[in-house]
Design a protein around this motif. Structure first.
Motif, PDB file in Angstrom:
ATOM      1  N   TYR A 181       9.892   0.090  -1.668  1.00  0.00           N
ATOM      2  CA  TYR A 181       9.007   1.099  -1.065  1.00  0.00           C
ATOM      3  C   TYR A 181       8.005   1.616  -2.095  1.00  0.00           C
ATOM      4  O   TYR A 181       8.341   1.872  -3.254  1.00  0.00           O
ATOM      5  CB  TYR A 181       9.842   2.257  -0.524  1.00  0.00           C
ATOM      6  CG  TYR A 181       9.026   3.372   0.089  1.00  0.00           C
ATOM      7  CD1 TYR A 181       8.330   3.177   1.277  1.00  0.00           C
ATOM      8  CD2 TYR A 181       8.955   4.617  -0.523  1.00  0.00           C
ATOM      9  CE1 TYR A 181       7.583   4.192   1.857  1.00  0.00           C
ATOM     10  CE2 TYR A 181       8.214   5.639   0.038  1.00  0.00           C
ATOM     11  CZ  TYR A 181       7.521   5.424   1.225  1.00  0.00           C
ATOM     12  OH  TYR A 181       6.776   6.434   1.781  1.00  0.00           O
ATOM     13  N   ASN A 182       6.764   1.773  -1.654  1.00  0.00           N
ATOM     14  CA  ASN A 182       5.718   2.315  -2.512  1.00  0.00           C
ATOM     15  C   ASN A 182       5.509   3.796  -2.189  1.00  0.00           C
ATOM     16  O   ASN A 182       4.852   4.138  -1.205  1.00  0.00           O
ATOM     17  CB  ASN A 182       4.413   1.548  -2.317  1.00  0.00           C
ATOM     18  CG  ASN A 182       3.319   2.003  -3.267  1.00  0.00           C
ATOM     19  OD1 ASN A 182       3.509   2.922  -4.066  1.00  0.00           O
ATOM     20  ND2 ASN A 182       2.160   1.360  -3.195  1.00  0.00           N
ATOM     21  N   ALA A 183       6.094   4.640  -3.019  1.00  0.00           N
ATOM     22  CA  ALA A 183       5.964   6.096  -2.831  1.00  0.00           C
ATOM     23  C   ALA A 183       4.842   6.667  -3.681  1.00  0.00           C
ATOM     24  O   ALA A 183       4.668   7.890  -3.736  1.00  0.00           O
ATOM     25  CB  ALA A 183       7.290   6.782  -3.184  1.00  0.00           C
ATOM     26  N   THR A 184       4.064   5.809  -4.332  1.00  0.00           N
ATOM     27  CA  THR A 184       2.967   6.271  -5.184  1.00  0.00           C
ATOM     28  C   THR A 184       1.680   6.388  -4.362  1.00  0.00           C
ATOM     29  O   THR A 184       1.658   6.097  -3.168  1.00  0.00           O
ATOM     30  CB  THR A 184       2.733   5.303  -6.362  1.00  0.00           C
ATOM     31  OG1 THR A 184       2.054   4.129  -5.887  1.00  0.00           O
ATOM     32  CG2 THR A 184       4.044   4.893  -7.010  1.00  0.00           C
TER      33      THR A 184
ATOM     34  N   PRO B  70       6.983   1.818 -11.097  1.00  0.00           N
ATOM     35  CA  PRO B  70       7.229   3.058 -10.354  1.00  0.00           C
ATOM     36  C   PRO B  70       7.678   2.825  -8.908  1.00  0.00           C
ATOM     37  O   PRO B  70       7.978   3.787  -8.191  1.00  0.00           O
ATOM     38  CB  PRO B  70       5.862   3.755 -10.381  1.00  0.00           C
ATOM     39  CG  PRO B  70       5.103   3.110 -11.481  1.00  0.00           C
ATOM     40  CD  PRO B  70       5.568   1.699 -11.495  1.00  0.00           C
ATOM     41  N   LEU B  71       7.712   1.577  -8.442  1.00  0.00           N
ATOM     42  CA  LEU B  71       8.144   1.290  -7.078  1.00  0.00           C
ATOM     43  C   LEU B  71       9.630   1.579  -6.917  1.00  0.00           C
ATOM     44  O   LEU B  71      10.402   1.513  -7.876  1.00  0.00           O
ATOM     45  CB  LEU B  71       7.845  -0.174  -6.740  1.00  0.00           C
ATOM     46  CG  LEU B  71       6.375  -0.572  -6.741  1.00  0.00           C
ATOM     47  CD1 LEU B  71       6.224  -2.082  -6.630  1.00  0.00           C
ATOM     48  CD2 LEU B  71       5.635   0.122  -5.591  1.00  0.00           C
ATOM     49  N   LYS B  72      10.040   1.836  -5.684  1.00  0.00           N
ATOM     50  CA  LYS B  72      11.426   2.234  -5.406  1.00  0.00           C
ATOM     51  C   LYS B  72      12.147   1.150  -4.612  1.00  0.00           C
ATOM     52  O   LYS B  72      11.689   0.743  -3.541  1.00  0.00           O
ATOM     53  CB  LYS B  72      11.442   3.551  -4.624  1.00  0.00           C
ATOM     54  CG  LYS B  72      12.849   4.078  -4.332  1.00  0.00           C
ATOM     55  CD  LYS B  72      12.791   5.392  -3.584  1.00  0.00           C
ATOM     56  CE  LYS B  72      14.195   5.917  -3.295  1.00  0.00           C
ATOM     57  NZ  LYS B  72      14.140   7.214  -2.540  1.00  0.00           N
ATOM     58  N   VAL B  73      13.264   0.686  -5.136  1.00  0.00           N
ATOM     59  CA  VAL B  73      14.096  -0.275  -4.406  1.00  0.00           C
ATOM     60  C   VAL B  73      14.922   0.498  -3.383  1.00  0.00           C
ATOM     61  O   VAL B  73      15.712   1.370  -3.741  1.00  0.00           O
ATOM     62  CB  VAL B  73      15.027  -1.046  -5.361  1.00  0.00           C
ATOM     63  CG1 VAL B  73      15.944  -1.983  -4.572  1.00  0.00           C
ATOM     64  CG2 VAL B  73      14.211  -1.840  -6.382  1.00  0.00           C
ATOM     65  N   VAL B  74      14.735   0.193  -2.095  1.00  0.00           N
ATOM     66  CA  VAL B  74      15.446   0.915  -1.040  1.00  0.00           C
ATOM     67  C   VAL B  74      16.547   0.071  -0.405  1.00  0.00           C
ATOM     68  O   VAL B  74      17.380   0.591   0.330  1.00  0.00           O
ATOM     69  CB  VAL B  74      14.475   1.428   0.047  1.00  0.00           C
ATOM     70  CG1 VAL B  74      13.574   2.507  -0.523  1.00  0.00           C
ATOM     71  CG2 VAL B  74      13.648   0.287   0.636  1.00  0.00           C
TER      72      VAL B  74
ATOM     73  N   SER C  19      -1.515  -3.425 -10.424  1.00  0.00           N
ATOM     74  CA  SER C  19      -2.046  -2.288  -9.682  1.00  0.00           C
ATOM     75  C   SER C  19      -3.512  -2.080 -10.056  1.00  0.00           C
ATOM     76  O   SER C  19      -4.049  -2.768 -10.924  1.00  0.00           O
ATOM     77  CB  SER C  19      -1.231  -1.015  -9.975  1.00  0.00           C
ATOM     78  OG  SER C  19      -1.609   0.032  -9.093  1.00  0.00           O
ATOM     79  N   ASN C  20      -4.137  -1.113  -9.381  1.00  0.00           N
ATOM     80  CA  ASN C  20      -5.559  -0.846  -9.645  1.00  0.00           C
ATOM     81  C   ASN C  20      -5.765   0.281 -10.643  1.00  0.00           C
ATOM     82  O   ASN C  20      -6.897   0.673 -10.921  1.00  0.00           O
ATOM     83  CB  ASN C  20      -6.297  -0.525  -8.338  1.00  0.00           C
ATOM     84  CG  ASN C  20      -5.746   0.707  -7.654  1.00  0.00           C
ATOM     85  OD1 ASN C  20      -4.724   1.264  -8.076  1.00  0.00           O
ATOM     86  ND2 ASN C  20      -6.399   1.143  -6.592  1.00  0.00           N
ATOM     87  N   THR C  21      -4.658   0.815 -11.181  1.00  0.00           N
ATOM     88  CA  THR C  21      -4.757   1.858 -12.205  1.00  0.00           C
ATOM     89  C   THR C  21      -3.890   1.471 -13.405  1.00  0.00           C
ATOM     90  O   THR C  21      -2.871   0.798 -13.266  1.00  0.00           O
ATOM     91  CB  THR C  21      -4.285   3.231 -11.683  1.00  0.00           C
ATOM     92  OG1 THR C  21      -2.928   3.121 -11.221  1.00  0.00           O
ATOM     93  CG2 THR C  21      -5.163   3.715 -10.548  1.00  0.00           C
TER      94      THR C  21
ATOM     95  N   LEU D 265       0.837  -1.195   0.000  1.00  0.00           N
ATOM     96  CA  LEU D 265       0.000   0.000   0.000  1.00  0.00           C
ATOM     97  C   LEU D 265       0.872   1.245   0.000  1.00  0.00           C
ATOM     98  O   LEU D 265       2.062   1.182   0.348  1.00  0.00           O
ATOM     99  CB  LEU D 265      -0.924  -0.031   1.217  1.00  0.00           C
ATOM    100  CG  LEU D 265      -1.838  -1.254   1.326  1.00  0.00           C
ATOM    101  CD1 LEU D 265      -2.663  -1.185   2.608  1.00  0.00           C
ATOM    102  CD2 LEU D 265      -2.728  -1.387   0.102  1.00  0.00           C
ATOM    103  N   PRO D 266       0.322   2.397  -0.385  1.00  0.00           N
ATOM    104  CA  PRO D 266       1.115   3.634  -0.366  1.00  0.00           C
ATOM    105  C   PRO D 266       1.762   3.855   1.000  1.00  0.00           C
ATOM    106  O   PRO D 266       1.112   3.731   2.035  1.00  0.00           O
ATOM    107  CB  PRO D 266       0.077   4.714  -0.676  1.00  0.00           C
ATOM    108  CG  PRO D 266      -0.944   4.001  -1.511  1.00  0.00           C
ATOM    109  CD  PRO D 266      -1.033   2.615  -0.931  1.00  0.00           C
ATOM    110  N   GLY D 267       3.059   4.140   0.992  1.00  0.00           N
ATOM    111  CA  GLY D 267       3.798   4.388   2.229  1.00  0.00           C
ATOM    112  C   GLY D 267       4.351   3.135   2.883  1.00  0.00           C
ATOM    113  O   GLY D 267       5.055   3.225   3.892  1.00  0.00           O
TER     114      GLY D 267
END
Length: 271
Positions: free
Chosen positions: A178-181, A139-143, A202-204, A85-87
Motif C-alpha cells: 500500500y502507498n500511504a505517501t 516508505p511503502l507499507k506491506v499489507v 519515485s518522483n522525489t 499512486l497515493p492511496g
C-alpha cells in the motif's frame, strides 16, 4: 506447527475455496488496486537489489531453474513499470494473473509441504521475495505477506536474514503493498545474464534510508521429534544524516526444518 498430512481432496477443495474468497475481495472490496504502467523510469531510485537466477540446490535439477527464469520473464512483462499512486494497493497476483501453459508458463519448482514438486509457473516466489525485500527498504507499507512454513534447504551463502522473503501461490497467497505517501512509486524489474534485478523508484528524492535486520534467531526441538526455526525481523529508519529515527518490528517467522540443524550453522552469513 507439527507437520500435518492432508488428503489431495482436502488440498484441492481448500485451494478452490480460498481462490474464490480472493476473487471476491479483488472485485467487490474497497481497495483501489494499482494498474497503471509507465515505461519511462521515474527519476529517483529509492532502493535496488538483485538475486542470483541460478543456485546449486540439493536434488534440484538445473532444468527447473532454467524454466523458472522463463516463468519470471513472462511475469516481468506484467509488473515492470507498475505505478502505485497515493492511496493505491499493489497486488502481485492481480497484476500477473494466473500462470497457465496458454500464456507460455512452463513447469518449475514449487515448494510443497516440506519438499518440492513441479508446477506450471514454478519459481515465481523468487520474484515475490525480491519485491518484498525491496519494499522493506522503502516508505511503502506491506499489507499482506505470507511466510514459508517449511525450511527446506540449509543456508548457503545467505546474505539476508532468514525468511526475509514472501512466498506466493495463485491467488490466495498474495503480496500486497500500500502507498500511504503523497508520491507515486514505480516498480522496475529486469534480468541480466545471471541476476534478477528490482528497483523502487519515485518522483522525489528519498529522505529516508532503512536497515532490515534479524533481531533474534533460535531453534527449538519439539515434542513430536522435529525442529522449528524462528526469528524476528526488525527495521531501522535513518535520515540522510544517519540519525536513527525508528527501530520497528516487521514480522516473525516460524518454520519446520526439513534437515538436521546440526549439519550447518543456521546463523552463518546472516546479516
Amino acid at each position: 506447527m507439527k507437520p500435518k498430512t492432508r488428503s489431495l481432496l482436502r488440498v484441492k477443495a481448500g485451494t478452490v475455496y480460498y481462490r474464490i474468497k480472493r476473487y471476491i475481495k479483488w472485485y467487490f472490496g474497497k481497495q483501489k488496486f494499482a494498474t497503471k504502467k509507465e515505461n519511462t523510469p521515474l527519476p529517483y531510485c529509492i532502493f535496488t537489489h538483485s538475486t542470483p537466477l541460478y543456485r546449486k540446490l540439493k536434488n534440484v535439477d538445473m532444468w527447473l531453474q532454467q524454466n523458472k527464469v522463463k516463468n519470471i520473464e513472462i511475469a516481468l512483462k506484467k509488473l515492470d513499470g507498475i505505478l502505485i499512486l497515493p492511496g493505491e494497493t499493489f497486488s502481485y497476483w492481480k497484476n500477473i494473473g494466473k500462470p497457465t501453459r496458454h500464456k507460455g508458463y512452463v513447469e518449475g519448482m514449487v515448494l510443497y509441504y516440506g519438499s518440492f514438486k513441479t508446477g506450471i509457473g514454478g519459481g515465481l516466489c523468487q520474484l515475490s521475495n525480491l519485491i518484498y525485500w525491496c519494499t522493506l527498504h522503502s516508505p511503502l507499507k506491506v499489507v499482506e505477506r505470507h511466510r514459508h512454513s517449511f525450511d527446506v534447504f540449509p543456508d548457503s551463502n545467505r546474505t539476508q536474514p532468514f525468511r526475509s522473503g514472501a512466498t506466493c501461490a495463485y491467488n490466495y497467497l498474495d503480496l500486497q503493498i500500500y502507498n500511504a505517501t503523497n508520491n507515486p512509486y514505480q516498480l522496475k524489474l529486469y534480468l541480466t545474464d545471471n541476476k534478477l534485478m528490482a528497483e523502487w523508484r519515485s518522483n522525489t528524492c528519498p529522505n529516508l534510508q532503512f536497515h532490515v535486520y534479524e533481531k533474534k534467531h533460535w531453534i527449538t526441538h519439539e515434542h513430536w521429534g522435529g525442529y522449528l526455526r524462528h526469528n524476528l525481523i526488525y527495521r531501522k529508519a535513518f535520515d540522510l544524516d544517519n540519525n536513527l529515527l525508528a527501530d520497528e518490528y516487521i514480522t516473525e517467522n516460524h518454520a519446520i526444518m526439513m534437515y538436521n540443524p546440526l549439519l550447518e550453522n543456521p546463523n552463518k552469513n546472516n546479516v
